[in-house]
Scaffold this motif. Structure first.
Motif, PDB file in Angstrom:
ATOM      1  N   ALA A 261      40.449  13.365  42.905  1.00 19.03           N
ATOM      2  CA  ALA A 261      39.180  14.074  43.057  1.00 19.03           C
ATOM      3  C   ALA A 261      39.169  15.322  42.191  1.00 19.03           C
ATOM      4  O   ALA A 261      39.267  16.451  42.691  1.00 19.03           O
ATOM      5  CB  ALA A 261      38.934  14.408  44.522  1.00 19.03           C
ATOM      6  N   GLN A 278      28.673  11.352  44.718  1.00 22.72           N
ATOM      7  CA  GLN A 278      28.986  10.284  45.674  1.00 22.72           C
ATOM      8  C   GLN A 278      29.011   8.923  44.988  1.00 22.72           C
ATOM      9  O   GLN A 278      29.880   8.094  45.279  1.00 22.72           O
ATOM     10  CB  GLN A 278      27.956  10.286  46.801  1.00 22.72           C
ATOM     11  CG  GLN A 278      28.020  11.524  47.684  1.00 22.72           C
ATOM     12  CD  GLN A 278      27.071  11.433  48.855  1.00 22.72           C
ATOM     13  OE1 GLN A 278      27.256  10.630  49.762  1.00 22.72           O
ATOM     14  NE2 GLN A 278      26.027  12.260  48.844  1.00 22.72           N
ATOM     15  N   LEU A 281      32.251   8.667  42.992  1.00 29.72           N
ATOM     16  CA  LEU A 281      33.402   8.421  43.860  1.00 29.72           C
ATOM     17  C   LEU A 281      33.429   6.965  44.317  1.00 29.72           C
ATOM     18  O   LEU A 281      34.477   6.303  44.286  1.00 29.72           O
ATOM     19  CB  LEU A 281      33.359   9.349  45.072  1.00 29.72           C
ATOM     20  CG  LEU A 281      33.602  10.837  44.807  1.00 29.72           C
ATOM     21  CD1 LEU A 281      33.325  11.645  46.066  1.00 29.72           C
ATOM     22  CD2 LEU A 281      35.035  11.070  44.331  1.00 29.72           C
ATOM     23  N   TYR A 282      32.281   6.468  44.736  1.00 29.98           N
ATOM     24  CA  TYR A 282      32.205   5.076  45.196  1.00 29.98           C
ATOM     25  C   TYR A 282      32.533   4.118  44.062  1.00 29.98           C
ATOM     26  O   TYR A 282      33.254   3.126  44.258  1.00 29.98           O
ATOM     27  CB  TYR A 282      30.811   4.787  45.750  1.00 29.98           C
ATOM     28  CG  TYR A 282      30.696   3.432  46.396  1.00 29.98           C
ATOM     29  CD1 TYR A 282      30.998   3.267  47.745  1.00 29.98           C
ATOM     30  CD2 TYR A 282      30.304   2.315  45.660  1.00 29.98           C
ATOM     31  CE1 TYR A 282      30.909   2.022  48.342  1.00 29.98           C
ATOM     32  CE2 TYR A 282      30.207   1.067  46.248  1.00 29.98           C
ATOM     33  CZ  TYR A 282      30.513   0.929  47.586  1.00 29.98           C
ATOM     34  OH  TYR A 282      30.431  -0.316  48.174  1.00 29.98           O
ATOM     35  N   SER A 284      34.392   4.717  41.423  1.00 31.58           N
ATOM     36  CA  SER A 284      35.810   4.815  41.109  1.00 31.58           C
ATOM     37  C   SER A 284      36.647   3.997  42.080  1.00 31.58           C
ATOM     38  O   SER A 284      37.588   3.303  41.681  1.00 31.58           O
ATOM     39  CB  SER A 284      36.240   6.287  41.143  1.00 31.58           C
ATOM     40  OG  SER A 284      37.581   6.434  40.741  1.00 31.58           O
ATOM     41  N   ARG A 285      36.284   4.045  43.356  1.00 32.74           N
ATOM     42  CA  ARG A 285      37.012   3.229  44.333  1.00 32.74           C
ATOM     43  C   ARG A 285      36.724   1.747  44.124  1.00 32.74           C
ATOM     44  O   ARG A 285      37.633   0.904  44.166  1.00 32.74           O
ATOM     45  CB  ARG A 285      36.620   3.629  45.758  1.00 32.74           C
ATOM     46  CG  ARG A 285      37.418   2.860  46.817  1.00 32.74           C
ATOM     47  CD  ARG A 285      36.920   3.107  48.211  1.00 32.74           C
ATOM     48  NE  ARG A 285      35.570   2.574  48.433  1.00 32.74           N
ATOM     49  CZ  ARG A 285      35.019   2.430  49.634  1.00 32.74           C
ATOM     50  NH1 ARG A 285      35.685   2.772  50.725  1.00 32.74           N
ATOM     51  NH2 ARG A 285      33.800   1.947  49.746  1.00 32.74           N
ATOM     52  N   MET A 290      40.364   4.699  41.979  1.00 32.39           N
ATOM     53  CA  MET A 290      40.692   5.639  43.053  1.00 32.39           C
ATOM     54  C   MET A 290      41.098   4.855  44.288  1.00 32.39           C
ATOM     55  O   MET A 290      40.443   3.870  44.647  1.00 32.39           O
ATOM     56  CB  MET A 290      39.476   6.526  43.345  1.00 32.39           C
ATOM     57  CG  MET A 290      39.713   7.650  44.322  1.00 32.39           C
ATOM     58  SD  MET A 290      38.245   8.737  44.471  1.00 32.39           S
ATOM     59  CE  MET A 290      38.323   9.610  42.899  1.00 32.39           C
ATOM     60  N   ASP A 292      41.795   3.962  48.299  1.00 27.83           N
ATOM     61  CA  ASP A 292      40.961   4.139  49.484  1.00 27.83           C
ATOM     62  C   ASP A 292      41.237   5.481  50.155  1.00 27.83           C
ATOM     63  O   ASP A 292      40.312   6.163  50.613  1.00 27.83           O
ATOM     64  CB  ASP A 292      41.208   3.004  50.480  1.00 27.83           C
ATOM     65  CG  ASP A 292      40.636   1.679  50.013  1.00 27.83           C
ATOM     66  OD1 ASP A 292      39.798   1.692  49.085  1.00 27.83           O
ATOM     67  OD2 ASP A 292      41.019   0.635  50.577  1.00 27.83           O
ATOM     68  N   THR A 294      42.436   8.282  48.777  1.00 28.30           N
ATOM     69  CA  THR A 294      41.890   9.360  47.948  1.00 28.30           C
ATOM     70  C   THR A 294      40.371   9.430  48.081  1.00 28.30           C
ATOM     71  O   THR A 294      39.793  10.517  48.173  1.00 28.30           O
ATOM     72  CB  THR A 294      42.275   9.139  46.477  1.00 28.30           C
ATOM     73  OG1 THR A 294      43.694   9.107  46.361  1.00 28.30           O
ATOM     74  CG2 THR A 294      41.729  10.250  45.606  1.00 28.30           C
ATOM     75  N   TYR A 295      39.741   8.281  48.096  1.00 26.50           N
ATOM     76  CA  TYR A 295      38.285   8.236  48.241  1.00 26.50           C
ATOM     77  C   TYR A 295      37.856   8.843  49.578  1.00 26.50           C
ATOM     78  O   TYR A 295      36.930   9.672  49.623  1.00 26.50           O
ATOM     79  CB  TYR A 295      37.798   6.792  48.137  1.00 26.50           C
ATOM     80  CG  TYR A 295      36.344   6.602  48.514  1.00 26.50           C
ATOM     81  CD1 TYR A 295      35.323   6.929  47.623  1.00 26.50           C
ATOM     82  CD2 TYR A 295      35.991   6.109  49.778  1.00 26.50           C
ATOM     83  CE1 TYR A 295      33.986   6.761  47.969  1.00 26.50           C
ATOM     84  CE2 TYR A 295      34.664   5.935  50.123  1.00 26.50           C
ATOM     85  CZ  TYR A 295      33.664   6.266  49.230  1.00 26.50           C
ATOM     86  OH  TYR A 295      32.344   6.101  49.578  1.00 26.50           O
ATOM     87  N   ARG A 296      38.520   8.444  50.665  1.00 32.03           N
ATOM     88  CA  ARG A 296      38.153   8.965  51.981  1.00 32.03           C
ATOM     89  C   ARG A 296      38.332  10.476  52.036  1.00 32.03           C
ATOM     90  O   ARG A 296      37.480  11.206  52.553  1.00 32.03           O
ATOM     91  CB  ARG A 296      38.975   8.290  53.076  1.00 32.03           C
ATOM     92  CG  ARG A 296      38.521   6.871  53.409  1.00 32.03           C
ATOM     93  CD  ARG A 296      39.096   6.403  54.731  1.00 32.03           C
ATOM     94  NE  ARG A 296      40.556   6.384  54.718  1.00 32.03           N
ATOM     95  CZ  ARG A 296      41.290   5.352  54.332  1.00 32.03           C
ATOM     96  NH1 ARG A 296      40.692   4.234  53.931  1.00 32.03           N
ATOM     97  NH2 ARG A 296      42.612   5.408  54.359  1.00 32.03           N
TER      98      ARG A 296
END
Length: 387
Positions: A261, A278, A281-282, A284-285, A290, A292, A294-296
C-alpha cells in the motif's frame, strides 16, 4: 428560418389519436401506480389499465383530467417520436432488492423520455452512428475482460488511461444523461433504448472517479447483457470486471501497480488513470499483485482515514455530456427555442431541460424559458478533438 410553437391541439383530437403507451409513460414518470392515478381522475384502476392497453379510448373530458393529474399537456398522449415498446427496454439496475418497482418504473420512463428527446433532436442535427458491438462480443459473456479489450480495440482507444469517457461513449452513439433529482435513489442504469442505447447517471454522485467506473460498468451491460436477466450478482460482477479491464487493462497496468500500500504511488496512478484508490487496490488484488492480507489491511487503513467517503486530493469536475445539450445549443443559434423542441418531443419543458442538461440539475435550475436557459450557449460543434 422562422420557427413558431405549434398551435394547441384540441382535446377531442387527442382522444381520437390517444396512445395508451404514452399514458403509461406519463404515469410512470409521475411515480404513480394505476390505482393512485385512478383515484386522482375518479376512474377505476381497470379503466386506467384499459386506456394504457388501448383497448378503450378515454373521453375528451378524461383526457383533460389525465393531463392535469400527470402534469403534462394533452398532446403528450399523442403517438411520440419513437414507438414505445416497454418490453423491449429492459434496464440494468444495480440491485433489484434495494430498488422498488415503482422507482425502477419511474427511472425507465425517464430513460424512454430521453429517447423521445434524442429522436426529436436528430430530426434537425446529425448524431453519431451507434457503435455498440453486440453479437461480436456478447457471445463472450464468460470473459468480460475479453469483451472490454475488444471494445477498446473497436473504438480505437489508445493504450494507457481512457480519456473523457462520457464524450467517448457519445462519439459512439450512446445517450448519456443525468437522472433528475427525484431519481437519486436509483443508481446508474442502462438499457438498449429502442433507437439508441441509454446510460443514466446518478445526479448525486459528485465523484469524478465513481462516475467513470459507473459509466464503464453500464457499457459492459450494453455490450454483454442485452439478453440477460438484469440484477443478478453474476451479471453485476461481470459488468464490474468489464469496467476494471476497460479502464485498467491488465497488460498495461500490472507493471505499475504496487504490491504494497504505497499511498503516494497509488495517488499518482489514480490521478493519471482516472480511477479511485479503492478501484486500484481491488485491481491489484484481482491481478494477484497484492495479497489478500495486504489488500484487507489497506482497506482498513483507507476506511480509518475516512477515504471511503472522500479520497484525498483534488476532485476533478464531473465529465459532462455534450451530445444532447450541444444539439440544443446549435438549434438555439438557428432560432429554435427549447419550448419548441420540447413541444415536438411531447415532453414538458422542465423534463426536456433536465434531459438536455450538461450537469446534474436541482429543482431551482429548472427555469421558465422567460427567465433564461440553464444550458450553456456558444457550442460551435457537437464534438471536437479526439478521444
Amino acid at each position: 428560418m422562422n420557427y413558431r410553437h405549434r398551435s394547441s391541439i384540441q382535446v377531442g383530437d387527442v382522444a381520437q389519436l390517444f396512445d395508451g403507451k404514452r399514458l403509461r409513460l406519463a404515469r410512470q414518470l409521475a411515480g404513480l401506480r394505476k390505482n393512485a392515478l385512478a383515484e386522482k381522475v375518479d376512474k377505476t384502476p381497470t379503466a386506467i389499465a384499459a386506456y394504457e392497453k388501448s383497448t378503450k379510448r378515454p373521453a375528451p373530458a378524461t383526457v383533460a383530467q389525465l393531463s392535469l393529474a400527470l402534469g403534462v399537456d394533452p398532446s403528450f398522449f399523442l403517438p411520440g417520436p419513437v414507438a414505445l415498446e416497454f418490453s423491449d427496454a429492459v434496464a440494468h439496475f444495480r440491485s433489484l432488492r434495494s430498488t422498488t418497482q415503482l422507482a425502477r418504473d419511474q427511472a425507465l420512463a425517464y430513460g424512454l423520455a430521453t429517447v423521445d428527446v434524442s429522436a426529436t433532436l436528430e430530426r434537425h442535427v446529425e448524431f453519431p452512428e451507434e457503435d455498440i458491438p453486440h453479437c461480436e462480443i456478447r457471445a463472450d459473456v464468460e470473459s468480460p475482460e475479453g469483451a472490454a479489450g475488444a471494445l477498446r480495440g473497436r473504438w480505437n482507444v489508445a493504450p494507457g488511461p481512457v480519456g473523457h469517457l462520457v464524450r467517448m461513449a457519445e462519439h459512439q452513439g450512446v445517450l448519456v444523461v443525468f437522472s433528475p433529482p427525484q431519481g437519486a435513489s436509483v443508481d446508474a442504469y442502462s438499457f438498449e433504448g429502442l433507437s439508441r442505447p441509454v446510460v443514466v447517471l446518478n445526479p448525486t454522485k459528485d465523484n469524478f472517479y465513481r462516475q467513470r467506473f459507473d459509466l464503464a460498468h453500464e457499457l459492459g451491460h450494453l455490450v454483454m447483457h442485452a439478453d440477460a436477466e438484469p440484477g443478478s450478482p453474476r451479471i453485476e460482477a461481470q459488468a464490474d470486471s468489464f469496467a476494471a479491464e476497460f479502464l485498467m487493462p491488465e497488460e498495461q497496468i500490472k507493471n505499475i501497480l504496487p504490491s504494497k500500500a504505497d499511498w503516494a504511488q497509488l495517488q499518482r496512478i489514480k490521478e493519471s488513470w482516472g480511477v479511485s484508490l479503492q478501484a486500484l487496490l481491488y485491481r491489484s488484488r484481482a491481478l494477484g499483485i497484492m495479497s489478500d492480507v495486504t489488500y484487507r489491511n489497506a482497506m482498513i487503513f483507507l476506511s480509518s482515514k475516512g477515504w471511503k467517503r472522500q479520497e484525498p486530493g483534488v476532485m476533478p469536475i464531473l465529465e459532462q455530456p455534450s451530445l444532447l445539450p450541444g444539439a440544443v445549443s446549435l438549434l438555439a443559434e438557428a432560432g429554435v427555442s427549447q419550448q419548441t423542441l420540447a413541444d415536438e418531443a411531447r415532453v414538458p419543458l422542465s423534463l426536456f431541460r433536465q434531459i438536455c442538461s450538461r450537469a446534474p440539475m436541482d429543482e431551482s435550475l429548472v427555469l421558465d424559458e422567460s427567465q433564461g436557459s440553464p444550458l450553456p450557449e456558444g457550442v460551435v460543434s457537437l464534438f471536437s478533438g479526439s478521444h
